[in-house]
Design an enzyme around this catalytic site. Structure first.
Site, mmCIF file in Angstrom:
data_model
loop_
_atom_site.group_PDB
_atom_site.id
_atom_site.type_symbol
_atom_site.label_atom_id
_atom_site.label_comp_id
_atom_site.label_asym_id
_atom_site.label_seq_id
_atom_site.Cartn_x
_atom_site.Cartn_y
_atom_site.Cartn_z
ATOM 1 N N LYS A 1 10.913 3.177 2.367
ATOM 2 C CA LYS A 1 10.923 4.624 2.146
ATOM 3 C C LYS A 1 11.498 4.916 0.763
ATOM 4 C CE LYS A 1 9.410 6.277 6.057
ATOM 5 N NZ LYS A 1 9.697 7.536 6.661
ATOM 6 N N CYS B 1 31.771 31.651 23.141
ATOM 7 C CA CYS B 1 32.429 32.124 24.367
ATOM 8 C C CYS B 1 33.880 32.552 24.134
ATOM 9 C CB CYS B 1 32.375 31.039 25.436
ATOM 10 S SG CYS B 1 33.367 29.601 25.036
ATOM 11 N N TYR C 1 -6.674 1.950 6.518
ATOM 12 C CA TYR C 1 -5.762 0.860 6.174
ATOM 13 C C TYR C 1 -5.716 -0.266 7.204
ATOM 14 C CZ TYR C 1 -2.678 3.767 9.078
ATOM 15 O OH TYR C 1 -2.145 4.543 10.068
ATOM 16 N N ASP D 1 1.484 10.395 3.531
ATOM 17 C CA ASP D 1 2.160 11.311 4.446
ATOM 18 C C ASP D 1 1.123 12.218 5.101
ATOM 19 O OD1 ASP D 1 4.186 12.499 5.767
ATOM 20 O OD2 ASP D 1 4.901 13.704 4.099
ATOM 21 N N CYS E 1 34.584 23.014 21.799
ATOM 22 C CA CYS E 1 34.788 24.097 22.752
ATOM 23 C C CYS E 1 34.910 23.422 24.119
ATOM 24 C CB CYS E 1 33.600 25.049 22.746
ATOM 25 S SG CYS E 1 33.613 26.147 24.170
ATOM 26 N N CYS F 1 35.906 29.611 19.937
ATOM 27 C CA CYS F 1 34.468 29.324 20.006
ATOM 28 C C CYS F 1 33.670 30.583 19.673
ATOM 29 C CB CYS F 1 34.102 28.835 21.410
ATOM 30 S SG CYS F 1 32.330 28.639 21.647
ATOM 31 N N CYS G 1 30.122 27.967 28.553
ATOM 32 C CA CYS G 1 29.898 28.427 27.183
ATOM 33 C C CYS G 1 28.387 28.605 26.958
ATOM 34 C CB CYS G 1 30.468 27.402 26.221
ATOM 35 S SG CYS G 1 30.139 27.785 24.507
ATOM 36 N N LYS H 1 2.261 4.582 1.300
ATOM 37 C CA LYS H 1 2.329 5.144 2.645
ATOM 38 C C LYS H 1 1.962 6.620 2.525
ATOM 39 C CE LYS H 1 5.490 5.164 6.525
ATOM 40 N NZ LYS H 1 5.350 6.582 6.829
ATOM 41 N N GLU I 1 0.849 -1.190 0.000
ATOM 42 C CA GLU I 1 0.000 0.000 0.000
ATOM 43 C C GLU I 1 0.878 1.231 0.000
ATOM 44 O OE1 GLU I 1 -3.353 -0.692 3.212
ATOM 45 O OE2 GLU I 1 -1.596 -1.929 3.562
HETATM 46 ZN ZN LIG Z 1 32.231 27.984 23.773
#
Ligand SMILES: [Zn+2]
Length: 611
Positions: A259, A355, A170, A64, A370, A352, A376, A62, A60
């Site tokens: 899929k 930070c 279904y 969405d 980091c 980073c 951070c 599928k 069948e």
């Molecule tokens: Zn950082």
């Protein structure tokens, strides 16, 4: 899926529908991404259930859309609910009554019938709706599925009616001795005869080769349909076989979802941003000119790491090909046209972006990190957001924007700080209209007693995800037991190797983490212990393999083994303690005999567990 964008649509109405506990759980399906995997799935079933003739399949499309469950009592439609998490959904009966494809009454005389199906919005309706939304300066929907979800969860059923949703049924489950239906295809025809909308493109296939032909055909033909489909559902047709095969923890063994391969689209890279994740990993992200692909609008795609930028030779302004599979983050495949060859190549940052700490390479990985994990801001935000997310502490309403403000204002430095926030603290934040400080305070305070597995998942221990958290909770039952656990105990868990075990030990021996755990406890954030469901430990340390036909389903026997502390496995090895063999046992029996593994019958098994 709980974290899918569809749940965000109309989320202000979310808590306003009554919950509905499904009589029979709505399982999800295992996904398959290649024809070879389909063949393997089929071969495995043939082998495990000793099927001499190839079992018939039903293919069948599928759809969405949104899965729903419809309940009929004495032939009348009485209650309809969303799938939710499969166990509990929302009662949206009044809205479903406005959908023409759902009959309010059926002609067959049946005491109780459950029908499941997918509600969807046809593509032309979707396009018209978005035109109207645009004209009214209202929210434009990203895809037909979001539009269908938003339309189904309207508090006013009249709005749902205007949205012209449709549904394909279904699945049917009948409580009646009078109607005897033996296969999935018979069920579909029965539902059709009762006025349900059945997808006309389903096909009964004699074996997996025919099913694969069906998948190939529809991978192309689907583009001409006026509804979105993302794959093919393939089921064993015979109900008798379906019953024998049963379910794994997540999905039926007798069905799989193939899929369709992801679509590829071309777009322009408008910018390259650098993201700091909750583990401190610094990753580049391509900001794209928005493009509609595989059912939704994509604006960002991961570039994984800085080596990938070099490999792709990608820069701002380039035209790229991107790809997106259903659950996967969009990804850049290649550059198709360089905008400006003279542009300086994009360089990995040394510091980073959040930070300013000097970034470090991680051992054995291409990523940069980091190291400032405790202060951070971006890392903290990602950690807190993760902490509050659905699979963790599930604090509804604590999303990116609010977390960002909490960290930037210095109110929150660790997850524990969330629980110390007062209503006055929360009033300092810039909140959207429908979320008051009082509301937010309530949801935070009411999240303090999570189940143990979600609490473990929230901690963000490296390499420990949702499934491992569940395993740890079931093994240790209390947080204290987990904290006290040693390396060897951890290694004994399925799927837990050296990397995970070491990471867990390291986490609980870090004083910073222990401080946070202590603070959480002080605020009353205490996970619920897992109830020990084992009846006995008679079978502890033993592994069973079940083969042949027994007096009840294999799932039942497997549950009995687990309830008595044992484990089951699907294949025989020298580590197998016993093979539990029923009638017509098949190759596992022979293998057990060859390896000298003890073979027992049902009566002997029942004697073992004293039943
Ligand atoms: Zn950082």
């Amino acid at each position: 899926m709980p974290d899918s964008p569809t749940n965000k649509v109309g989320s202000s109405a979310e808590k306003k529908f009554a919950q509905h506990k499904h009589k029979v759980r709505l399982y999800s399906l295992d996904n398959t991404y290649s024809y070879r995997d389909l063949e393997l799935w089929y071969e495995r079933l043939q082998k495990n259930y000793s099927l001499d003739t190839p079992p018939e399949l039903v293919c069948e499309l599928k759809i969405d859309g949104l899965a729903i469950s419809l309940n009929y009592e004495q032939s009348n439609f009485v209650l309809g609910a969303t799938r939710g998490d499969g166990v509990v959904g929302e009662n949206i009966t009044n809205n479903l009554k406005t959908i023409k494809a759902i009959p309010s009454k059926i002609s067959a005389n049946i005491a109780s019938l459950e029908v499941r199906g997918e509600v969807f919005m046809p593509v032309d309706v979707f396009e018209r709706l978005n035109d109207i939304q645009k004209q009214n300066n209202a929210k434009v929907f990203a895809n037909p599925r979001n539009a269908a979800a938003g339309s189904l969860r309207q508090l006013d059923p009249e709005i749902t009616r205007e949205r012209m949703l449709s549904m394909f049924a279904y699945y049917g489950r009948i409580d009646s001795d009078e109607v005897s239906i033996k296969s999935h295809s018979e069920m579909l025809e029965f539902l059709k005869s009762q006025g349900f909308n059945i997808n006309p493109n389903y096909k009964v296939c004699k074996d997996i080769d025919e099913a694969i032909k069906y998948c190939k055909l529809w991978d192309d033909k689907r583009k001409k349909l006026d509804y979105a489909t993302d794959g093919v559902v393939i089921k064993i047709n015979s109900f008798e076989l379906q019953n024998e095969m049963g379910f794994t923890a997540r999905a039926p063994r007798w069905a799989t979802a193939y899929k369709f391969p992801p679509e590829e689209m071309s777009t322009i890279v408008e910018d390259i941003e650098v993201n700091v994740g909750r583990s401190g990993a610094v990753t580049p992200v391509a900001v794209l000119q928005p493009v509609f692909i595989s059912g939704s609008t994509v604006q960002r795609a991961t570039l994984h790491n800085f080596d990938e930028i070099k490999r792709l030779n990608i820069n701002i302004g380039d035209r790229v090909l991107i790809k997106k599979a259903a659950e996967i983050i969009p990804k850049v495949i290649c550059v198709t046209e360089h905008a400006n060859n003279k542009l300086t190549p994009f360089e990995a940052p040394q510091y980073c972006p959040s930070c300013g700490t000097k970034l470090v390479p991680a051992e054995g990985e291409v990523n940069l990190y980091c190291p400032n994990s405790r202060n951070c801001p971006e890392q903290l935000k990602a950690k807190i957001e993760y902490w509050a997310s659905k699979d963790c502490m599930d604090i509804d309403g604590i999303g990116g924007n609010i977390v960002s403000q909490m960290v930037d204002t210095g109110l929150v430095k660790t997850p524990a700080d969330l629980y110390g926030l007062t209503i006055d603290d929360l009033k300092k934040l810039n909140l959207v209209a429908d979320k008051s400080a009082q509301n937010l305070y309530n949801v935070i305070q009411s999240s303090k007693r999570p189940v143990l597995s979600r609490f473990i998942n929230s901690l963000g221990i490296r390499h420990v995800g949702k499934e491992m958290s569940e395993q740890l909770a079931n093994k240790f039952l209390t947080l204290q037991n987990l904290i006290k656990s040693d390396y060897n105990e951890l290694l004994a868990i399925d799927g837990c190797g050296d990397k995970i075990a070491s990471s867990i030990i390291e986490f609980f021996s870090d004083s910073y983490n222990n401080d946070i755990l202590e603070q959480l406890e002080k605020y009353g954030v205490v996970p619920q212990d897992v109830e020990d469901k084992r009846i006995s430990k008679i079978l502890e340390g033993m592994t069973f393999v079940i083969t042949g036909t027994l007096s009840d389903t294999r799932d039942k026997f497997s549950a009995m083994i687990k309830a008595n502390g044992g484990k089951t496995s699907s294949s025989v090895s020298k580590n197998t303690s016993y093979v539990l063999a029923g009638d017509n046992p098949g190759s596992k029996y022979d293998k057990a005999a060859a390896l000298g593994v003890k073979i027992i019958n049902e009566n002997e098994f029942k004697k073992m567990i004293g039943s």
